[in-house]
Design a protein around this motif. Structure first.
Motif, PDB file in Angstrom:
ATOM      1  N   VAL A  32       0.923  -1.486   0.002  1.00 30.05           N
ATOM      2  CA  VAL A  32       0.089  -0.095   0.077  1.00 30.05           C
ATOM      3  C   VAL A  32       0.721   1.356  -0.070  1.00 30.05           C
ATOM      4  N   ALA A  33       1.829   1.136   0.884  1.00 26.52           N
ATOM      5  CA  ALA A  33       2.640   2.443   0.912  1.00 26.52           C
ATOM      6  C   ALA A  33       3.593   2.688  -0.185  1.00 26.52           C
ATOM      7  N   ALA A  34       4.424   1.847  -0.417  1.00 21.57           N
ATOM      8  CA  ALA A  34       5.409   1.822  -1.226  1.00 21.57           C
ATOM      9  C   ALA A  34       4.868   1.904  -2.696  1.00 21.57           C
ATOM     10  N   PHE A  35       4.062   0.792  -3.192  1.00 24.63           N
ATOM     11  CA  PHE A  35       3.755   0.648  -4.378  1.00 24.63           C
ATOM     12  C   PHE A  35       2.653   1.469  -4.913  1.00 24.63           C
ATOM     13  N   VAL A  36       1.517   1.555  -3.995  1.00 27.66           N
ATOM     14  CA  VAL A  36       0.474   1.983  -4.621  1.00 27.66           C
ATOM     15  C   VAL A  36       0.452   3.383  -4.145  1.00 27.66           C
ATOM     16  N   MET A  37       0.249   3.869  -2.810  1.00 26.69           N
ATOM     17  CA  MET A  37      -0.161   5.208  -2.501  1.00 26.69           C
ATOM     18  C   MET A  37       0.889   6.244  -2.467  1.00 26.69           C
ATOM     19  N   GLY A  38       2.326   5.531  -2.248  1.00 21.35           N
ATOM     20  CA  GLY A  38       3.595   6.633  -2.129  1.00 21.35           C
ATOM     21  C   GLY A  38       3.641   7.070  -0.765  1.00 21.35           C
ATOM     22  N   PRO A  41       5.269   7.224   2.817  1.00 22.00           N
ATOM     23  CA  PRO A  41       6.581   6.655   3.296  1.00 22.00           C
ATOM     24  C   PRO A  41       6.112   5.430   4.350  1.00 22.00           C
ATOM     25  N   GLU A  42       6.691   4.457   4.059  1.00 18.97           N
ATOM     26  CA  GLU A  42       6.283   3.305   5.020  1.00 18.97           C
ATOM     27  C   GLU A  42       6.159   3.627   6.488  1.00 18.97           C
ATOM     28  N   ASN A  43       7.092   4.286   6.892  1.00 17.07           N
ATOM     29  CA  ASN A  43       7.120   4.745   8.490  1.00 17.07           C
ATOM     30  C   ASN A  43       5.830   5.460   8.853  1.00 17.07           C
TER      31      ASN A  43
END
Lengths: 262, 161, 792
Positions: free
Chosen positions: C236-242, C244-246
């Motif tokens: 979700v964070a890195a591939f779709v929504m952009g 930051p994972e944290n």
């Protein structure tokens, strides 16, 4: 689900009055109607519950046979009809599942006339009388094809009267997912002859198998129908069973019902 | 909105409802009793089974207004007064009759209804009675075993294992 | 005496108490102040061009807060495929974008092209209906049948993919010529064309997601029905929504079953997060069951031709398969691995067969995405093999038990390099076959058959032997095979000052009982009571970066990580003990919950060491850190290879074609067993699902791509009445050679081994009953199909 006004009359007269509203729909056990409303395939504006009407509930012997109030749940029929009409009690005990049987009613089942419902076969095979707030309807006149009945707009079934047969049995083969009847056969032997009613199989809804009735009236034994065939062309064919398969079930289950009836 | 009152697990309760408010929603959203689960929309899965006036019903297929005034029992009302697990609940734990737990409330309520009707059911009677309760985890083996054990029957020889 | 605690004990499940009292917390049970409700607007056609989305119809409707369409997500990423598979010619697979909401085209019934957020669920539902009614979608011909999909280049699921092919994969391509030659010259070749039926996973808890956004910090929180919260966060964070994972916390609380379908990231998860940010309010979405049928990743759906070449005595010479595998309209996260590396690599089964070649063409269709479902690829491989072996036995007049027995690998052949790329570490396949024959009283079959005949029933017996590669997976190996992620796992053991433990694990329990079993292992290893160990899972803010639960991996991979973290705890404890006892670290031993100086009676209990670690008043800080908390990551050296043998007995009603499973026996080798009660439960569940696949479960789309089996009214789930008590044994144990617990995994076994045993039993019954023309019936072997086959 669309919203609606919920009313719960205590008498048949009040129920009839409530049914006079535009968009009114009677609610009995709701076990078919409520899922249909969730899918927005039915959208009444007034829902008239029939479950609070005590004069529409109960199982008792009376003129013409066994009287069952239209708002009587399957579980009550299963528990109370056994002494006089064991085949009917057994049919009621096999509808749906225990939770469905707590709520679902004979009147609701007959008003809906699902082509795979169990009760229509018992009513037709027993030559029962469907009593409404307006009239008495013979079983042979009541069922008019799938989901179609002789009921008029606003007409409410109040009770069903079953003549008691000498022998009877219902044998149902479940549709594996819904647990409705893929095919069910009710055989009832009366002094005037044998009646055989089939549910689940035909595209025209519940029907009487006349050839079997004739053969069994002459000789009430499973072997009596051995030479008969069922025309597959009018049968339902779907992913749970081909037309030929259902035609076969009609014959096989009829034989088993005769054996079970003894 | 219409206020609907009933007795739930021995307690007088009430909550606002629309005509279309199902008993399951009344319990889950109105009373925050979320033990009753909704697993389907066709009255098939049985995760929502509760008792209304002592009878098992699918609470997703009953309108709250239709059972106004009723005596309702849910999974939250199945433990003993001291909070310990009731007999059926304890049998489900002892015999590993649940895995993900989602169908479990309905299973326990159906099992309780069965044992009220039939205190010593056979294996076949248990399986038949649970026809309206779907479990995807257990293959039903340990559920059937738990229900029979809860009825006081010796289940040690039910399956060689 | 069976153990009453620790490894090997049937400890009762602690999680049961909350589930049995209605106090579990599943996603939809949560109630968050200010929450709003999302309802998706879904396509009612299988394939169509979106001409206009009727968003204006929802404007001004009561309670409506926001409407989203595909346009709103056009600039963000797509939901990616986790494995890159190359075609036989070396070209990479075709990877169409899978958007959060459909944009341009809808590609299956249920494909969401808009979403409404409203104050109440009913308001959102009403508005969604209004948008659907006002939208214009130009219906296009649906691509449904796989053979037609690849033949009809003019009708495309994705406009840019001319032949609807994702890839055409050969395994192992270098084997191809040798296998072709072996089959050409073989004394006998048995050919079978079969369908591995498409299944809907049907976890009883429908998918649900709640998005929250905290404007003060810019943090997001996603509560969702996931088998692997860290993987979901990454996607979700890195591939779709952009994001930051944290800045994203993913919580998978109590989850009501998964069976694969909740491994994957779904668009609704991104939608509720985007909506939560826009509205600065929590946004919740819960699937109705009908949405689960339309949009959860389905399983299986292979059409396979398998050829088995042998000599006249039934010694296997070669297997060759050609498969069309359906991936549906979009690539779900594991969808390209399932028909390839979880399927082709198992196509030599537990057998010594020198020549194996597998070809898989993976096809886009206008149906729901297809991905891993309990067993994932391995049931398909096992079914093909076990069915064709029975057919070969019949053709050659050989005994199916003896043919399997003589073709099974023998214990002296391990480690065994299979011709399709795997290195089986250990096993004893004869032992499980012998065991199951004993359990099933094979010799007494004729008597049981006669008893069935007296009741008017045909009786048959079916055997299957099976193997799987699980404990997924060695990262270096899967990396070579195309995986875009690593498949290690992780655990953190925190010993608290008062001596109890919080153990944070990357595995996720959604029915498996990790909270109990993992605690048993910790307690056993540290000599502490199970009740002092708390297992924490399902929250990215609390657990280390593990990869979740699927592929029978929790114990073999995450359990090993935990075991290694415990080793570190013991090592640290020894350092502390050496300091406290003024002894050399090398002289400290640990056992029975005590650190002792070898050869003396000087000792410190585990609790004393723990307390000291947090009250380090006189620690030599340059050599001894305070605290007692350790993390370990573990990446396995190999897959694990559980195996077993199953026997099913059925009765067939000739009048109706109905099949009743009357006995089911399982002899499995799972290596070492941590909790027998839970292992048995896993086998029961897997076999129940396998019987469901074999007898009743059936996913059907019509030629327009409408799902005909879209509810429990038509999709037949096995019920309690449809299955027997199962006879389960796990006493044949060859411990895994490369993890310290010696465990192999048991979650998928039942679903892998059972379908062919059931179908073999049905065919056996029909053959013995004189219906000798019936050599195969496709699953599900429903009453109608059985009756039709008998009367053909």
């Amino acid at each position: 689900m669309h919203n609606f006004d919920f009313v719960k009359p205590a008498s048949i007269a009040d129920a009839v009055k409530a049914m006079g509203h535009d968009g009114a729909q009677a609610l009995s056990g709701g076990q078919t109607l409520i899922p249909t409303m969730k899918q927005r395939l039915a959208a009444p504006t007034v829902l008239v519950s029939l479950t609070g009407i005590s004069e529409m509930k109960g199982v008792c012997m009376g003129e013409g046979g066994l009287h069952i109030g239209a708002a009587t749940p399957h579980a009550v029929v299963a528990a109370e009809a056994g002494a006089v009409y064991p085949a009917l009690a057994a049919l009621a005990a096999g509808i749906g599942d225990p939770a469905v049987r707590s709520k679902g009613t004979i009147g609701g089942s007959l008003a809906n006339n699902d082509p795979a419902a169990c009760y229509p076969s018992a009513v037709l095979a027993s030559g029962a009388t469907v009593v409404t707030n307006r009239r008495k309807i013979a079983a042979d006149d009541y069922f008019q094809g799938m989901f179609t009945t002789a009921l008029d707009e606003g007409e409410i079934i109040t009770e069903v009267v079953f003549p008691i047969p000498q022998k009877a049995a219902y044998v149902k083969f479940n549709q594996p997912a819904s647990r409705f009847a893929l095919t069910g056969v009710f055989v009832a032997k009366y002094p005037g002859g044998v009646r055989v009613a089939v549910t689940g199989a035909s595209a025209s809804g519940v029907f009487r198998w006349a050839e079997a009735e004739a053969a069994l009236s002459a000789n009430f034994a499973a072997g009596a129908i051995a030479g008969l065939t069922v025309d597959a062309s009018g049968m339902i064919g779907d992913l749970h069973g081909t037309q030929a398969y259902r035609a076969n079930l009609v014959k096989v289950l009829t034989g088993r019902a005769v054996t079970a009836a003894g | 909105m219409t206020k609907v009152s009933m007795t739930v697990n021995g307690r007088a309760v009430s909550a606002e409802t629309e005509g279309r408010t199902l008993l399951s929603a009344y319990l889950r959203e109105g009373l925050r009793l979320t033990g009753t689960h909704v697993g389907c929309d066709t009255s098939q899965c049985g995760a929502c089974v509760v008792h209304v006036d002592g009878k098992p019903v699918k609470s997703c297929t009953v309108f709250a207004q239709d059972v106004a005034g009723a005596d309702v029992r849910t999974i939250e009302g199945m433990a003993n007064a001291d909070g310990s697990l009731g007999v059926i609940q304890q049998a489900f734990q002892d015999h590993h009759g649940l895995q993900c737990g989602f169908c479990t409330p309905g299973m326990v309520m159906s099992a309780a209804a069965l044992l009220a009707e039939n205190p010593k059911p056979t294996e076949h009677e248990v399986r038949h009675y649970l026809e309206g309760n779907i479990c995807r985890c257990t293959g039903y083996h340990n559920i059937v075993k738990a229900v029979m054990a809860a009825s006081g029957q010796d289940v040690s020889a039910l399956a060689a294992e | 005496m069976p153990k009453d605690h620790g490894i090997g004990a049937s400890s009762k499940r602690r999680e049961d108490v909350r589930f049995l009292t209605g106090k579990g917390t599943y996603t939809d049970d949560m109630n968050i102040a200010g929450q709003t409700y999302a309802v998706m607007v879904r396509s009612s056609v299988a394939h169509g061009r979106i001409v206009s989305v009727g968003t204006s119809a929802a404007e001004g409707m009561p309670g409506v807060l926001a409407v989203f369409t595909g346009e709103d997500f056009a600039a963000v990423g797509g939901n990616p495929a986790g494995w890159l598979i190359n075609s036989r010619d070396g070209t990479p697979m075709r990877e169409p974008k899978r958007p959060v909401l459909a944009h341009g085209k809808v590609r299956h019934v249920g494909d969401a092209y808009a979403a409404v957020i409203a104050e109440t669920y009913q308001q959102a539902k009403d508005a969604a209906q209004a948008i659907a009614d006002a939208s214009v979608i130009e219906e296009l011909p649906a691509v449904v049948n796989m053979a037609e999909a690849v033949a009809n280049a003019s009708n495309r699921v994705h406009d840019e993919i001319p032949d609807n092919l994702c890839f055409d994969w050969g395994w192992i391509e270098d084997n191809r010529a040798k296998v072709d030659a072996a089959i050409k010259s073989a004394p006998h070749v048995t050919t079978l064309e079969l369908v591995n039926n498409r299944l809907v996973p049907n976890a009883m808890e429908p998918r649900a997601s709640i998005g929250e956004y905290f404007p003060g910090t810019g943090d997001y929180k996603l509560t969702t029905t996931s088998q692997n919260p860290h993987l979901t966060r990454l996607l979700v964070a890195a591939f779709v929504m952009g994001i930051p994972e944290n800045k994203l916390q993913v919580v998978a609380p109590d989850v009501g079953g998964g069976f694969g379908s909740k491994i994957y990231h779904y668009g609704e998860e991104a939608l509720v997060l985007a909506a939560a940010k826009k509205l600065a309010r929590p946004v919740r979405w819960t699937a109705e069951r009908s949405e689960s049928f339309l949009t959860d990743a389905h399983g299986r759906d292979h059409v396979t031709k398998i050829e088995l070449a042998s000599d006249k005595e039934g010694n296997f010479i070669a297997f060759r398969t050609e498969t069309l595998a359906n991936v549906g309209a979009y690539l779900s996260n594991f969808s390209t691995a399932t028909p390839t590396f979880l399927h082709g690599t198992l196509m030599s089964g537990p057998y010594k067969v020198p020549n194996v070649y597998v070809n898989v063409k993976t096809v886009f269709t206008n149906t729901a995405p297809v991905d891993a479902y309990r067993g994932a690829g391995r049931p398909e491989a096992t079914y093909s093999l076990e069915r064709v072996i029975d057919k070969m036995c019949r053709e050659l007049g050989l005994d199916p038990f003896e043919v399997r027995r003589k073709n099974l690998l023998t214990p002296d052949q391990f480690p065994y390099q299979s011709p399709v790329g795997l290195m089986y570490d250990t096993g004893n396949y004869q032992a499980t076959l012998d065991k199951v024959c004993e359990m099933a009283d094979v010799a007494g079959f004729e008597k049981r058959r006669a008893a069935s005949a007296a009741k008017g029933k045909l009786r048959g017996m079916g055997l299957s032997t099976w193997i799987e590669a699980c404990g997924i997976a060695p990262s270096n190996l899967v990396g070579v095979l195309g995986s875009r992620v690593g498949l290690y796992d992780a655990a953190t053991v925190r010993v608290n000052a008062t001596g109890n433990l919080s153990v944070m694990v990357g595995a996720h329990s959604h029915g498996q009982g990790h909270e109990t079993v993992f605690a048993q292992i910790v307690a056993d290893k540290l000599g502490v009571p199970e009740s002092s160990v708390e297992i924490v899972h399902g929250d990215t803010a609390r657990i280390p970066f593990g990869m979740g639960s699927y592929g029978s991996r929790s114990l073999a991979v995450c359990g090993t990580a935990m075991d290694k973290a415990l080793d570190k705890i013991i090592a640290k404890g020894k350092k502390i003990a050496a300091h406290m006892l003024e002894a050399a670290e090398g002289d400290i031993t640990f056992g029975d919950g005590k650190f002792s100086v070898a050869g003396t009676d000087k000792a410190k209990t585990f609790g004393e060491i723990a307390f000291s670690a947090y009250v380090p008043h006189n620690y030599p800080l340059e050599t001894l850190e305070p605290g007692l908390e350790e993390t370990a990551f573990y990446d396995p050296a190999n897959f694990t290879y559980p195996a077993g043998a199953y026997i099913c007995e059925v009765e067939v009603d000739e009048g109706t074609g109905k099949v009743d499973v009357v006995a089911f026996h399982c002899a499995d080798d799972f290596g070492n067993i941590m909790n027998p009660m839970i292992v048995e439960g896993q086998v029961h569940g897997g076999v129940g699902q396998g019987i469901g696949q074999a007898l009743c479960e059936f996913t059907t789309y019509d030629e327009n791509g409408q799902l005909l089996t879209g509810s429990y009214m038509d999709y037949a789930m096995p019920r309690a009445e449809d299955v027997p008590f199962y006879n389960v044994d796990y006493s044949c144990q060859t411990p895994c050679t490369h993890n310290p617990l010696g465990v192999k995994g048991c979650g998928e076994a039942g679903a892998i081994g059972s379908p062919p045993a059931v179908v073999n039993a049905v065919i056996d019954a029909l053959q013995r009953g004189g219906h000798t023309h019936v050599t195969h019936i496709d699953m599900p072997v429903s009453p109608s199909r059985v009756w039709t086959a008998m009367n053909a």
